[in-house]
Design a protein around this motif. Structure first.
Motif, PDB file in Angstrom:
ATOM      1  N   UNK A  84       1.212  -0.872  -0.019  1.00 37.15           N
ATOM      2  CA  UNK A  84       0.587  -0.335  -0.488  1.00 37.15           C
ATOM      3  C   UNK A  84       1.037   0.978  -0.107  1.00 37.15           C
ATOM      4  N   UNK A  85       2.264   1.720   1.222  1.00 38.54           N
ATOM      5  CA  UNK A  85       2.758   2.513   0.942  1.00 38.54           C
ATOM      6  C   UNK A  85       3.222   3.006  -0.531  1.00 38.54           C
ATOM      7  N   UNK A  86       3.958   2.013  -1.223  1.00 32.89           N
ATOM      8  CA  UNK A  86       4.964   1.703  -2.484  1.00 32.89           C
ATOM      9  C   UNK A  86       3.572   1.974  -3.093  1.00 32.89           C
ATOM     10  N   UNK A  87       2.536   1.973  -3.586  1.00 25.97           N
ATOM     11  CA  UNK A  87       1.470   2.545  -4.188  1.00 25.97           C
ATOM     12  C   UNK A  87       0.998   3.142  -4.462  1.00 25.97           C
ATOM     13  N   UNK A  88       0.345   3.624  -3.147  1.00 23.36           N
ATOM     14  CA  UNK A  88      -0.310   4.804  -2.402  1.00 23.36           C
ATOM     15  C   UNK A  88       1.331   6.612  -2.927  1.00 23.36           C
ATOM     16  N   UNK A  89       2.885   5.716  -2.409  1.00 25.55           N
ATOM     17  CA  UNK A  89       4.019   6.349  -2.852  1.00 25.55           C
ATOM     18  C   UNK A  89       4.138   6.936  -4.707  1.00 25.55           C
ATOM     19  N   UNK A  90       3.968   5.792  -5.581  1.00 28.35           N
ATOM     20  CA  UNK A  90       4.042   5.964  -6.835  1.00 28.35           C
ATOM     21  C   UNK A  90       2.848   6.799  -7.126  1.00 28.35           C
ATOM     22  N   UNK A  91       1.525   6.809  -6.661  1.00 28.59           N
ATOM     23  CA  UNK A  91       0.730   7.799  -7.209  1.00 28.59           C
ATOM     24  C   UNK A  91       0.698   8.902  -7.276  1.00 28.59           C
ATOM     25  N   UNK A  92       1.625   9.046  -6.665  1.00 27.83           N
ATOM     26  CA  UNK A  92       1.828  10.923  -5.634  1.00 27.83           C
ATOM     27  C   UNK A  92       2.950  11.131  -6.727  1.00 27.83           C
ATOM     28  N   UNK A  93       3.921  10.099  -6.479  1.00 32.12           N
ATOM     29  CA  UNK A  93       5.580  10.768  -7.474  1.00 32.12           C
ATOM     30  C   UNK A  93       4.413  10.924  -8.872  1.00 32.12           C
ATOM     31  N   UNK A  94       3.612  10.371  -8.985  1.00 32.48           N
ATOM     32  CA  UNK A  94       2.874  10.210 -10.955  1.00 32.48           C
ATOM     33  C   UNK A  94       2.203  11.258 -10.418  1.00 32.48           C
ATOM     34  N   UNK A  95       1.071  11.687  -9.460  1.00 37.33           N
ATOM     35  CA  UNK A  95       0.695  13.326  -9.886  1.00 37.33           C
ATOM     36  C   UNK A  95       1.658  14.220  -9.896  1.00 37.33           C
ATOM     37  N   UNK A  96       2.845  13.855  -8.934  1.00 40.75           N
ATOM     38  CA  UNK A  96       3.741  15.238  -8.872  1.00 40.75           C
ATOM     39  C   UNK A  96       3.967  15.662 -10.126  1.00 40.75           C
ATOM     40  N   UNK A  97       4.774  13.745 -11.306  1.00 47.21           N
ATOM     41  CA  UNK A  97       5.095  14.685 -12.138  1.00 47.21           C
ATOM     42  C   UNK A  97       4.268  14.600 -13.587  1.00 47.21           C
ATOM     43  N   UNK A  98       2.877  14.397 -13.177  1.00 46.35           N
ATOM     44  CA  UNK A  98       1.932  15.204 -14.190  1.00 46.35           C
ATOM     45  C   UNK A  98       2.049  16.804 -14.359  1.00 46.35           C
TER      46      UNK A  98
END
Length: 193
Positions: A84-98
Motif C-alpha cells: 500500500x505504501x509503495x502504491x500510494x507513494x507511486x501515485x503521489x510521485x506520478x501526480x507530481x510528474x503530471x
C-alpha cells in the motif's frame, strides 16, 4: 604453464590492448563532443534548456511513480502495508510528474526553492562549524556559511533568475569539462590493431 586468459587479467592498468584503447578513446571523444554541444546550447538557449529539464524531470517522475505502483503489485516478499505504501507513494510521485508536465516553469520555481532551502541549511551548518571551530580555519566556515545563506535567500527571492544562472554556469562548466577531456585523451597507439 601460463593460461592466456589470466595473462591479460594481471597486466598493468596502463597496458591496454590497442583495440580497447581505440574504443575507450572513441567513447571519450563522443561524450566530450556531446558535452560541448549541450554546454553551448545551455548558454545560447537557457530558456529552452530549462524547459527541457522541466519536461524530462516530469517524465522521470511519472516513470518512477509507475515503477513504484508496479512494484506494489508484483514485488515478492512485500507485506500488505508495504504494498500500500509503495502504491500510494507511486501515485503521489506520478501526480507530481503530471503537475510538472502541465506547468513546467512552475516546477522549476519549486526546484529553485528546494535548492535555496538546501543552501540555507548548508550555510547554517558551515556557520556553526566556524563558530565551534570544527572547520579550520574558522573564517572559512563563516565565509562559506554566509555565501551559502545568501545564495539560498537569492534563490527564494528570484527563483527564475537563480535557475537561469545555474543553467548558464552549468553550461560553462560542461564546456570546460568537455574541452579538458578532449585535451587529455590517451594517445593513439602506434602499433597495428
Amino acid at each position: 604453464m601460463t593460461n592466456p586468459d589470466t595473462a591479460t587479467d594481471t597486466a598493468a592498468p596502463g597496458s591496454m590492448l590497442p583495440g580497447m584503447l581505440r574504443v575507450h578513446r572513441g567513447q571519450l571523444v563522443a561524450v566530450a563532443v556531446i558535452g560541448l554541444v549541450l554546454g553551448i546550447v545551455a548558454i545560447l538557449f537557457p530558456g529552452a534548456s530549462l524547459l527541457t529539464v522541466a519536461i524530462v524531470f516530469g517524465i522521470y517522475l511519472i516513470a518512477s511513480g509507475l515503477f513504484r505502483i508496479t512494484a506494489a503489485f508484483v514485488a515478492d516478499g512485500l507485506g500488505t502495508s508495504m504494498r500500500w505504501l509503495s502504491g500510494l507513494l507511486g501515485l503521489l510521485i506520478m501526480v507530481a510528474g503530471i503537475i510538472c508536465l502541465s506547468n513546467p516553469f512552475q516546477s522549476l520555481v519549486v526546484l529553485a526553492i528546494v535548492i535555496g532551502a538546501g543552501w540555507i541549511l548548508e550555510g547554517i551548518v558551515d556557520l556553526a562549524g566556524g563558530v565551534r571551530g570544527t572547520i579550520h580555519p574558522r573564517w572559512f566556515g563563516w565565509v562559506s556559511g554566509i555565501v551559502s545563506i545568501a545564495a539560498g535567500v537569492a534563490m527564494f527571492v528570484l527563483p527564475a533568475a537563480g535557475v537561469l544562472a545555474l543553467v548558464s554556469i552549468g553550461g560553462i562548466l560542461l564546456i570546460v569539462v568537455s574541452a579538458t577531456t578532449l585535451l587529455t585523451l590517451p594517445s593513439k597507439s602506434k602499433t597495428a590493431a
